[in-house]
Motif scaffolding. Sequence first.
Motif, PDB file in Angstrom:
ATOM      1  N   LEU A  33       6.915   6.069   0.791  1.00 46.74           N
ATOM      2  CA  LEU A  33       7.742   4.929   0.407  1.00 46.74           C
ATOM      3  C   LEU A  33       8.605   4.479   1.582  1.00 46.74           C
ATOM      4  CD1 LEU A  33       7.985   3.501  -2.395  1.00 46.74           C
ATOM      5  CD2 LEU A  33      10.187   4.631  -2.632  1.00 46.74           C
ATOM      6  N   ARG A  34       9.118   5.424   2.329  1.00 47.91           N
ATOM      7  CA  ARG A  34       9.911   5.083   3.514  1.00 47.91           C
ATOM      8  C   ARG A  34       9.083   4.318   4.545  1.00 47.91           C
ATOM      9  NH1 ARG A  34      14.619   8.134   4.283  1.00 47.91           N
ATOM     10  NH2 ARG A  34      15.022   9.691   2.677  1.00 47.91           N
ATOM     11  N   ASP A  35       7.791   4.628   4.597  1.00 44.26           N
ATOM     12  CA  ASP A  35       6.924   3.913   5.536  1.00 44.26           C
ATOM     13  C   ASP A  35       6.911   2.414   5.250  1.00 44.26           C
ATOM     14  OD1 ASP A  35       6.250   6.215   6.893  1.00 44.26           O
ATOM     15  OD2 ASP A  35       4.368   6.526   5.825  1.00 44.26           O
ATOM     16  N   LEU A  36       7.089   2.041   3.988  1.00 43.38           N
ATOM     17  CA  LEU A  36       7.129   0.617   3.653  1.00 43.38           C
ATOM     18  C   LEU A  36       8.312  -0.065   4.324  1.00 43.38           C
ATOM     19  CD1 LEU A  36       6.280   0.624  -0.174  1.00 43.38           C
ATOM     20  CD2 LEU A  36       4.746   0.172   1.751  1.00 43.38           C
ATOM     21  N   ALA A  37       9.455   0.625   4.391  1.00 41.32           N
ATOM     22  CA  ALA A  37      10.629   0.041   5.035  1.00 41.32           C
ATOM     23  C   ALA A  37      10.367  -0.217   6.511  1.00 41.32           C
ATOM     24  CB  ALA A  37      11.832   0.957   4.857  1.00 41.32           C
ATOM     25  N   ARG A  38       9.539   0.619   7.117  1.00 40.33           N
ATOM     26  CA  ARG A  38       9.233   0.447   8.544  1.00 40.33           C
ATOM     27  C   ARG A  38       8.353  -0.770   8.789  1.00 40.33           C
ATOM     28  NH1 ARG A  38       8.480   6.157   7.728  1.00 40.33           N
ATOM     29  NH2 ARG A  38      10.334   7.287   8.459  1.00 40.33           N
ATOM     30  N   LEU A  39       7.696  -1.271   7.748  1.00 40.07           N
ATOM     31  CA  LEU A  39       6.887  -2.479   7.889  1.00 40.07           C
ATOM     32  C   LEU A  39       7.742  -3.735   7.938  1.00 40.07           C
ATOM     33  CD1 LEU A  39       4.001  -1.691   5.360  1.00 40.07           C
ATOM     34  CD2 LEU A  39       3.959  -1.436   7.854  1.00 40.07           C
ATOM     35  N   GLY A  40       9.016  -3.601   7.575  1.00 39.22           N
ATOM     36  CA  GLY A  40       9.914  -4.744   7.547  1.00 39.22           C
ATOM     37  C   GLY A  40      10.561  -4.867   6.183  1.00 39.22           C
ATOM     38  N   PRO A  41      11.560  -5.729   6.061  1.00 38.29           N
ATOM     39  CA  PRO A  41      12.287  -5.835   4.795  1.00 38.29           C
ATOM     40  C   PRO A  41      11.458  -6.401   3.644  1.00 38.29           C
ATOM     41  CG  PRO A  41      13.037  -7.511   6.343  1.00 38.29           C
ATOM     42  CD  PRO A  41      12.144  -6.595   7.107  1.00 38.29           C
ATOM     43  N   VAL A  42      10.412  -7.181   3.978  1.00 39.96           N
ATOM     44  CA  VAL A  42       9.542  -7.780   2.960  1.00 39.96           C
ATOM     45  C   VAL A  42       8.102  -7.630   3.422  1.00 39.96           C
ATOM     46  CG1 VAL A  42       8.971  -9.872   1.660  1.00 39.96           C
ATOM     47  CG2 VAL A  42      11.340  -9.467   2.367  1.00 39.96           C
ATOM     48  N   SER A  43       7.263  -6.994   2.604  1.00 42.61           N
ATOM     49  CA  SER A  43       5.861  -6.803   2.978  1.00 42.61           C
ATOM     50  C   SER A  43       5.007  -6.685   1.721  1.00 42.61           C
ATOM     51  CB  SER A  43       5.691  -5.557   3.858  1.00 42.61           C
ATOM     52  OG  SER A  43       6.104  -4.393   3.163  1.00 42.61           O
ATOM     53  N   ARG A  44       3.687  -6.671   1.937  1.00 42.07           N
ATOM     54  CA  ARG A  44       2.754  -6.586   0.808  1.00 42.07           C
ATOM     55  C   ARG A  44       2.347  -5.137   0.545  1.00 42.07           C
ATOM     56  NH1 ARG A  44       0.614 -11.092  -2.376  1.00 42.07           N
ATOM     57  NH2 ARG A  44       0.761 -12.948  -1.085  1.00 42.07           N
ATOM     58  N   VAL A  45       2.034  -4.846  -0.743  1.00 38.13           N
ATOM     59  CA  VAL A  45       1.391  -3.594  -1.104  1.00 38.13           C
ATOM     60  C   VAL A  45       0.241  -3.902  -2.054  1.00 38.13           C
ATOM     61  CG1 VAL A  45       3.434  -2.129  -0.837  1.00 38.13           C
ATOM     62  CG2 VAL A  45       2.963  -3.205  -3.048  1.00 38.13           C
ATOM     63  N   ARG A  46      -0.635  -2.930  -2.195  1.00 41.56           N
ATOM     64  CA  ARG A  46      -1.720  -3.054  -3.167  1.00 41.56           C
ATOM     65  C   ARG A  46      -1.352  -2.210  -4.380  1.00 41.56           C
ATOM     66  NH1 ARG A  46      -6.216  -5.367  -2.856  1.00 41.56           N
ATOM     67  NH2 ARG A  46      -5.935  -5.648  -0.610  1.00 41.56           N
ATOM     68  N   SER A  47      -1.348  -2.868  -5.541  1.00 42.93           N
ATOM     69  CA  SER A  47      -0.980  -2.187  -6.770  1.00 42.93           C
ATOM     70  C   SER A  47      -2.210  -2.071  -7.659  1.00 42.93           C
ATOM     71  CB  SER A  47       0.153  -2.951  -7.467  1.00 42.93           C
ATOM     72  OG  SER A  47       0.662  -2.236  -8.562  1.00 42.93           O
ATOM     73  N   TRP A  48      -2.047  -2.216  -8.987  1.00 42.48           N
ATOM     74  CA  TRP A  48      -3.162  -2.047  -9.904  1.00 42.48           C
ATOM     75  C   TRP A  48      -4.284  -3.038  -9.613  1.00 42.48           C
ATOM     76  CZ3 TRP A  48      -1.929   2.313 -11.872  1.00 42.48           C
ATOM     77  CH2 TRP A  48      -0.611   2.602 -12.198  1.00 42.48           C
ATOM     78  N   GLY A  49      -5.518  -2.576  -9.585  1.00 43.84           N
ATOM     79  CA  GLY A  49      -6.655  -3.456  -9.352  1.00 43.84           C
ATOM     80  C   GLY A  49      -6.544  -4.156  -8.020  1.00 43.84           C
ATOM     81  N   GLU A  50      -6.628  -5.472  -8.047  1.00 42.77           N
ATOM     82  CA  GLU A  50      -6.550  -6.269  -6.824  1.00 42.77           C
ATOM     83  C   GLU A  50      -5.176  -6.892  -6.622  1.00 42.77           C
ATOM     84  OE1 GLU A  50      -9.030  -6.373  -4.532  1.00 42.77           O
ATOM     85  OE2 GLU A  50      -9.811  -4.826  -5.877  1.00 42.77           O
ATOM     86  N   SER A  51      -4.207  -6.463  -7.391  1.00 46.88           N
ATOM     87  CA  SER A  51      -2.872  -7.024  -7.293  1.00 46.88           C
ATOM     88  C   SER A  51      -2.220  -6.650  -5.967  1.00 46.88           C
ATOM     89  CB  SER A  51      -2.009  -6.523  -8.454  1.00 46.88           C
ATOM     90  OG  SER A  51      -0.673  -6.931  -8.305  1.00 46.88           O
ATOM     91  N   THR A  52      -1.602  -7.629  -5.302  1.00 43.25           N
ATOM     92  CA  THR A  52      -0.923  -7.377  -4.023  1.00 43.25           C
ATOM     93  C   THR A  52       0.485  -7.982  -4.055  1.00 43.25           C
ATOM     94  OG1 THR A  52      -1.962  -9.344  -3.063  1.00 43.25           O
ATOM     95  CG2 THR A  52      -3.037  -7.214  -2.668  1.00 43.25           C
TER      96      THR A  52
END
Length: 411
Positions: A33-52
Amino acid sequence: MTPSPALDTEAAEAPAFPDPRSAVCPFDPSPELRDLARLGPVSRVRSWGESTPWVVTSHAEQKTLLSDPRLSAQFTHPNYPSPVDPRHAGGVRPDMSFVAMDDPDHARLRRMVSGVFTVKRIEAMRPVVQRIVDDFLDRMLAGPNPADLVKSFALPIPSLVISELLGVPYEDHEFFQVNSKTIVSTVADAGQRQEAYTQLSAYLDDLVGKKIGAPADDLLSKLAERVGTGELTRGQAAAMGVLLLLGGHETTANMITLGTLLLLEHPEQLAVVRDTDDPAVVAGAVEELLRYLSIVHLGRRRTAVEDIEIAGKTIRAGDGVILLGELANRDPEVFPSPDTFDITRDARHHQAFGAGTHHCVGQPLARMELQVIYPTLFRRIPTLRAATGTDRIPFKYDAVIYGVHELPVTW
């Protein structure tokens, strides 16, 4: 609107949304989860199915977006970023009253209950809560040793307090505790969650009906009065009752046990909470516990209803957004040395209760309960300690409200 090639690439390369916690450090956000912060304050993730959906990790951007009316709290948007797999049982989600509404409907319903949770009214309840805490400690000390702090102390106290505030018979606590636990579970399927919500809603609907005919001095009676004037339907009043009953005991119970365990692992700071006569010191310790633990586990979830430009990104209308409070509360721009638990720091700017129009309506009650509970627990039982190692305690990796399923303690 056709997405730009850059947006397509960002969505295609989005990392999977990680587990929020790790058994390696159960009090901290997971390394992934901390790695997401290193991507910047706002970024994309992949959630259920094809949701991003977008994730927002920084304190400043979260505070801005949580006050932005272009983000909708309604669960019914097609791209709403569900915290649980929406493909199970057709993705049924319970209607959690004004939590799942936008203004003006949200503001209208919220005003009907917010007056009960003013700081002045909640402070007037402090002696009552103190008596309840002492009573349950008397029972625990007279009972088996070791004891489960969840079952004997942490869960019954906020359950009794919110029951008395709402006008819910406490003798029904096992019924509403079991159904509440299912509603916030991430491993129960959507059908089970919906059934739990339906049962709890029917129970509250019946209570509202009784209050219409025989009102008392409690919040459900006030809502029943609104039903009588036509301002609410019985179903709306019941939904508000479910929200307040669930929120009033589930979150506080988890903060009691998780905070107790954290303080036991920091004996010098525990001693300060136990021995101080200064209410401000205890209040500051509670704010730091709220910041550090951040028990709202899978983020605050929204859907953009208009395009939003923020932190060099464009969140398009229809995009899901996840605002990660546990990362906002570890933002070094706001909290120096954020991974250090320090009850002397000024932690008042944490977002444990959210921000903006949807900030937790019951936060004065939660604060007051915790301010009573922590010092009383450690003064009454100065030799309290965990009866098992942290690695053997069952943490709630399976719920949207983080905590522990049980906490064996001895003295």
